[in-house]
Design a protein around this motif. Structure first.
Motif, PDB file in Angstrom:
ATOM      1  N   GLY A   1      10.797  11.761  84.394  1.00  0.00           N
ATOM      2  CA  GLY A   1      11.387  13.145  84.953  1.00  0.00           C
ATOM      3  C   GLY A   1      10.643  14.369  84.637  1.00  0.00           C
ATOM      4  N   ALA A   2      10.987  15.389  85.496  1.00  0.00           N
ATOM      5  CA  ALA A   2      10.229  16.697  85.100  1.00  0.00           C
ATOM      6  C   ALA A   2      10.974  17.663  84.739  1.00  0.00           C
ATOM      7  CB  ALA A   2      10.092  17.019  86.759  1.00  0.00           C
ATOM      8  N   LEU A   3      10.526  18.644  83.990  1.00  0.00           N
ATOM      9  CA  LEU A   3      10.977  19.861  83.567  1.00  0.00           C
ATOM     10  C   LEU A   3      11.610  20.696  84.586  1.00  0.00           C
ATOM     11  CD1 LEU A   3      11.504  21.084  80.658  1.00  0.00           C
ATOM     12  CD2 LEU A   3       9.403  22.357  81.013  1.00  0.00           C
TER      13      LEU A   3
ATOM     14  N   ARG B   1      -6.418  12.131  94.162  1.00  0.00           N
ATOM     15  CA  ARG B   1      -5.017  11.619  94.602  1.00  0.00           C
ATOM     16  C   ARG B   1      -4.025  11.756  93.801  1.00  0.00           C
ATOM     17  NH1 ARG B   1      -5.462   8.456  99.359  1.00  0.00           N
ATOM     18  NH2 ARG B   1      -3.520   7.101  98.657  1.00  0.00           N
ATOM     19  N   VAL B   2      -2.935  12.201  94.037  1.00  0.00           N
ATOM     20  CA  VAL B   2      -1.803  12.700  93.022  1.00  0.00           C
ATOM     21  C   VAL B   2      -0.405  11.763  93.364  1.00  0.00           C
ATOM     22  CG1 VAL B   2      -0.251  14.364  91.959  1.00  0.00           C
ATOM     23  CG2 VAL B   2      -2.665  15.023  92.672  1.00  0.00           C
ATOM     24  N   VAL B   3      -0.127  11.019  92.543  1.00  0.00           N
ATOM     25  CA  VAL B   3       1.186  10.189  92.895  1.00  0.00           C
ATOM     26  C   VAL B   3       2.082  10.589  91.536  1.00  0.00           C
ATOM     27  CG1 VAL B   3       1.930   7.730  93.175  1.00  0.00           C
ATOM     28  CG2 VAL B   3      -0.317   8.323  93.579  1.00  0.00           C
ATOM     29  N   LEU B   4       3.578  10.507  91.998  1.00  0.00           N
ATOM     30  CA  LEU B   4       4.592  10.833  91.202  1.00  0.00           C
ATOM     31  C   LEU B   4       5.209   9.736  91.102  1.00  0.00           C
ATOM     32  CD1 LEU B   4       5.627  14.298  91.994  1.00  0.00           C
ATOM     33  CD2 LEU B   4       4.052  13.575  90.669  1.00  0.00           C
ATOM     34  N   CYS B   5       5.667   9.116  89.924  1.00  0.00           N
ATOM     35  CA  CYS B   5       6.305   7.675  89.641  1.00  0.00           C
ATOM     36  C   CYS B   5       7.540   8.141  88.831  1.00  0.00           C
ATOM     37  CB  CYS B   5       5.521   6.545  89.113  1.00  0.00           C
ATOM     38  SG  CYS B   5       6.377   5.027  88.799  1.00  0.00           S
ATOM     39  N   GLY B   6       8.788   7.938  89.434  1.00  0.00           N
ATOM     40  CA  GLY B   6      10.042   8.187  88.586  1.00  0.00           C
ATOM     41  C   GLY B   6      10.409   9.594  88.435  1.00  0.00           C
ATOM     42  N   ARG B   7       9.528  10.379  89.279  1.00  0.00           N
ATOM     43  CA  ARG B   7      10.059  11.857  89.282  1.00  0.00           C
ATOM     44  C   ARG B   7      10.234  12.461  90.804  1.00  0.00           C
ATOM     45  NH1 ARG B   7       6.268  16.172  86.195  1.00  0.00           N
ATOM     46  NH2 ARG B   7       6.175  14.508  84.606  1.00  0.00           N
ATOM     47  N   PRO B   8      11.094  13.259  90.963  1.00  0.00           N
ATOM     48  CA  PRO B   8      11.148  13.924  92.391  1.00  0.00           C
ATOM     49  C   PRO B   8      10.153  14.705  92.704  1.00  0.00           C
ATOM     50  CG  PRO B   8      12.531  15.042  90.812  1.00  0.00           C
ATOM     51  CD  PRO B   8      12.107  14.036  89.834  1.00  0.00           C
ATOM     52  N   PRO B   9      10.024  14.982  93.930  1.00  0.00           N
ATOM     53  CA  PRO B   9       8.750  15.721  94.340  1.00  0.00           C
ATOM     54  C   PRO B   9       8.669  17.119  94.086  1.00  0.00           C
ATOM     55  CG  PRO B   9       9.988  15.165  96.307  1.00  0.00           C
ATOM     56  CD  PRO B   9      10.633  14.388  95.028  1.00  0.00           C
ATOM     57  N   LEU B  10       7.707  17.736  93.798  1.00  0.00           N
ATOM     58  CA  LEU B  10       7.834  19.396  93.739  1.00  0.00           C
ATOM     59  C   LEU B  10       8.088  19.978  94.969  1.00  0.00           C
ATOM     60  CD1 LEU B  10       4.578  19.586  91.665  1.00  0.00           C
ATOM     61  CD2 LEU B  10       6.784  19.759  90.828  1.00  0.00           C
ATOM     62  N   PRO B  11       8.666  21.065  94.883  1.00  0.00           N
ATOM     63  CA  PRO B  11       9.108  21.725  96.087  1.00  0.00           C
ATOM     64  C   PRO B  11       7.915  22.379  96.920  1.00  0.00           C
ATOM     65  CG  PRO B  11       9.821  23.019  94.164  1.00  0.00           C
ATOM     66  CD  PRO B  11       9.236  21.839  94.020  1.00  0.00           C
ATOM     67  N   ASP B  12       7.641  22.102  98.089  1.00  0.00           N
ATOM     68  CA  ASP B  12       6.630  22.870  98.983  1.00  0.00           C
ATOM     69  C   ASP B  12       5.349  22.259  98.621  1.00  0.00           C
ATOM     70  OD1 ASP B  12       8.479  24.100 100.445  1.00  0.00           O
ATOM     71  OD2 ASP B  12       8.701  25.796  98.842  1.00  0.00           O
TER      72      ASP B  12
ATOM     73  N   PRO C   1       6.991   6.622 104.649  1.00  0.00           N
ATOM     74  CA  PRO C   1       7.058   7.887 105.563  1.00  0.00           C
ATOM     75  C   PRO C   1       7.196   9.168 104.888  1.00  0.00           C
ATOM     76  CG  PRO C   1       7.992   5.690 106.133  1.00  0.00           C
ATOM     77  CD  PRO C   1       7.511   5.671 104.781  1.00  0.00           C
ATOM     78  N   GLY C   2       6.548  10.217 105.166  1.00  0.00           N
ATOM     79  CA  GLY C   2       6.973  11.507 104.605  1.00  0.00           C
ATOM     80  C   GLY C   2       6.562  11.587 103.142  1.00  0.00           C
ATOM     81  N   GLY C   3       5.700  10.839 102.588  1.00  0.00           N
ATOM     82  CA  GLY C   3       5.487  10.727 101.424  1.00  0.00           C
ATOM     83  C   GLY C   3       6.384  10.463 100.134  1.00  0.00           C
ATOM     84  N   ILE C   4       7.644  10.394 100.424  1.00  0.00           N
ATOM     85  CA  ILE C   4       8.624  10.146  99.496  1.00  0.00           C
ATOM     86  C   ILE C   4       9.284   8.734  99.706  1.00  0.00           C
ATOM     87  CG2 ILE C   4      10.889  11.324  98.664  1.00  0.00           C
ATOM     88  CD1 ILE C   4       9.679  13.883  99.733  1.00  0.00           C
ATOM     89  N   ALA C   5       9.571   8.161  98.457  1.00  0.00           N
ATOM     90  CA  ALA C   5      10.385   7.068  98.607  1.00  0.00           C
ATOM     91  C   ALA C   5      11.696   7.042  97.586  1.00  0.00           C
ATOM     92  CB  ALA C   5       9.497   5.620  98.486  1.00  0.00           C
ATOM     93  N   THR C   6      12.626   6.547  97.735  1.00  0.00           N
ATOM     94  CA  THR C   6      13.650   6.435  96.580  1.00  0.00           C
ATOM     95  C   THR C   6      13.996   5.089  96.483  1.00  0.00           C
ATOM     96  OG1 THR C   6      15.055   8.471  97.741  1.00  0.00           O
ATOM     97  CG2 THR C   6      16.204   6.997  96.323  1.00  0.00           C
ATOM     98  N   ILE C   7      13.890   4.632  95.128  1.00  0.00           N
ATOM     99  CA  ILE C   7      13.795   3.395  94.645  1.00  0.00           C
ATOM    100  C   ILE C   7      15.329   3.097  94.259  1.00  0.00           C
ATOM    101  CG2 ILE C   7      12.919   1.929  92.975  1.00  0.00           C
ATOM    102  CD1 ILE C   7      10.409   3.207  93.129  1.00  0.00           C
ATOM    103  N   ALA C   8      15.814   2.217  94.571  1.00  0.00           N
ATOM    104  CA  ALA C   8      17.180   1.626  94.291  1.00  0.00           C
ATOM    105  C   ALA C   8      17.551   1.218  92.920  1.00  0.00           C
ATOM    106  CB  ALA C   8      17.686   0.623  95.221  1.00  0.00           C
ATOM    107  N   ALA C   9      18.532   1.703  92.400  1.00  0.00           N
ATOM    108  CA  ALA C   9      19.150   1.204  91.166  1.00  0.00           C
ATOM    109  C   ALA C   9      20.190   0.320  91.157  1.00  0.00           C
ATOM    110  CB  ALA C   9      19.542   2.541  90.236  1.00  0.00           C
ATOM    111  N   GLU C  10      20.260  -0.883  90.383  1.00  0.00           N
ATOM    112  CA  GLU C  10      21.213  -2.096  90.222  1.00  0.00           C
ATOM    113  C   GLU C  10      22.125  -1.935  89.244  1.00  0.00           C
ATOM    114  OE1 GLU C  10      20.966  -6.876  90.812  1.00  0.00           O
ATOM    115  OE2 GLU C  10      19.268  -5.591  90.750  1.00  0.00           O
TER     116      GLU C  10
END
Length: 354
Positions: A133-135, A157-168, A332-341
């Protein structure tokens, strides 16, 4: 526009040679002069190009993986999976395009996070993977956006894993975000379906995105069940640690004697909650049900086995590694939501009928 050594020298009112001496530490410089140079470096956000100074447009074989705490399985699993993909396939050869993955442990410090990104920028890192997560602080978000933009401009190349994208932010190759809200909602719905109404919640640190999203999912389930009133009293915030889970659960039991269930922000916190329940002479799940989040490896071996929400940490980390290496196309769009079970196990059961 790229800031040069000459720009720093002009700002600090010294010669370029003096700036070089301060940054390289290879020649004595007066303390006042050194401080003036370093202040100019900070003000201009100047980055020394380390070993790649003669190849300004090139990247190195280095990849940085930023984690809050490598001792926490949540981060360790993702970092290990990413490192496996980044390091190259076994037997690919000594010149097969492998990268050196370095894990940077921030300790949850926003200052350390920015420092590591600066160091990776100096080394012309080929990629950076930021996990967890991000602050939620506007100043830090702005600083992160600016830093990641500079990394991207230099070819990182910057990849976020388990954190939401930064705005803009257009600097990110991909953001793999866990469905923390949906997972938390399903977990609380499970407890409600069992018949629980007095449900306490041990949340993480207030300023973290993961904390807010999981708490929002929990409260959305309660609101849909007509139980939104009084939730502040039933919520205690703290670090993502066992000790926090223990102390917060004792506080919840003190506040609400008729509590029948405790939901913890993650599995480590849930272990502390279980210990607190037992130390009060209560049984799990006969007297109090306990649930966690993440489905860390130890959760199934807890006694009783812990009801939790499974996040595919290894799969997410491996995918982040491939995205960092450019061996997998971005979503697509650079953002993927990973499902939780939801993983319903023995630590939750219907409340005791008195």
């Amino acid at each position: 526009m790229t800031v040069t050594l000459a720009d720093v020298a002009a700002r600090a009112r010294v010669s370029p040679a003096t700036v070089s001496r301060v940054l390289n530490g290879n020649y004595p410089v007066a303390t006042s002069t050194r401080e003036r140079v370093l202040r100019a470096v900070d003000e201009l956000d100047y980055v020394l190009n380390g070993p790649a100074s003669s190849l300004a447009a090139a990247t190195s074989d280095l990849v940085g993986i930023l984690v809050n705490d490598i001792a926490d399985p949540f981060f360790g699993i993702m970092a290990g999976a990413a490192q496996t993909e980044i390091g190259g396939q076994e037997g690919s050869g000594r010149a097969g395009g492998e990268k050196l993955a370095v894990v940077c442990n921030t300790g949850g410090s926003p200052e350390r996070e920015l420092t590591y990104l600066t160091l990776l920028q100096r080394q012309r890192a080929a990629a950076v993977v930021l996990t967890g997560g991000a602050l939620e602080d506007p100043a830090h978000i702005g600083a992160m956006g600016a830093k990641l933009a500079k990394l991207a401009d230099a070819g990182t190349r910057v990849v976020l894993c388990g954190r939401p994208p930064l705005p803009d932010s257009e600097a990110i190759v991909a953001a793999l975000a866990f469905d923390n809200r949906g997972g938390a909602r399903r977990l609380t719905e499970h407890l409600l379906a069992l018949g629980h109404r007095g449900i306490g919640y041990v949340a993480g640190p207030v300023e973290r995105t993961t904390t807010r999203h999981r708490l929002e999912g929990h409260r959305a389930a309660l609101k849909a069940a007509g139980l939104a009133k009084g939730q502040e009293l039933l919520t205690v915030h703290g670090p993502y640690t066992r000790r926090s889970g223990y102390e917060a659960t004792l506080e919840l039991l003190r506040r609400t004697p008729d509590l029948t269930a405790v939901v913890a922000a993650n599995d480590t916190v849930a272990l502390g909650a279980c210990a607190a329940v037992r130390d009060q002479g209560l049984r799990i799940p006969q007297d109090i049900s306990v649930a966690g989040f993440d489905d860390l490896p130890f959760s199934v071996d807890a006694v009783p086995a812990l009801t939790t929400v499974r996040l595919p940490l290894y799969e997410a980390g491996a995918r982040a590694g491939r995205l960092a290496m450019g061996t997998e196309a971005p979503p697509p769009g650079g953002i993927a939501t990973i499902a939780a079970e939801l993983m319903a196990r023995a630590s939750t059961a219907p409340p005791r009928a008195d």
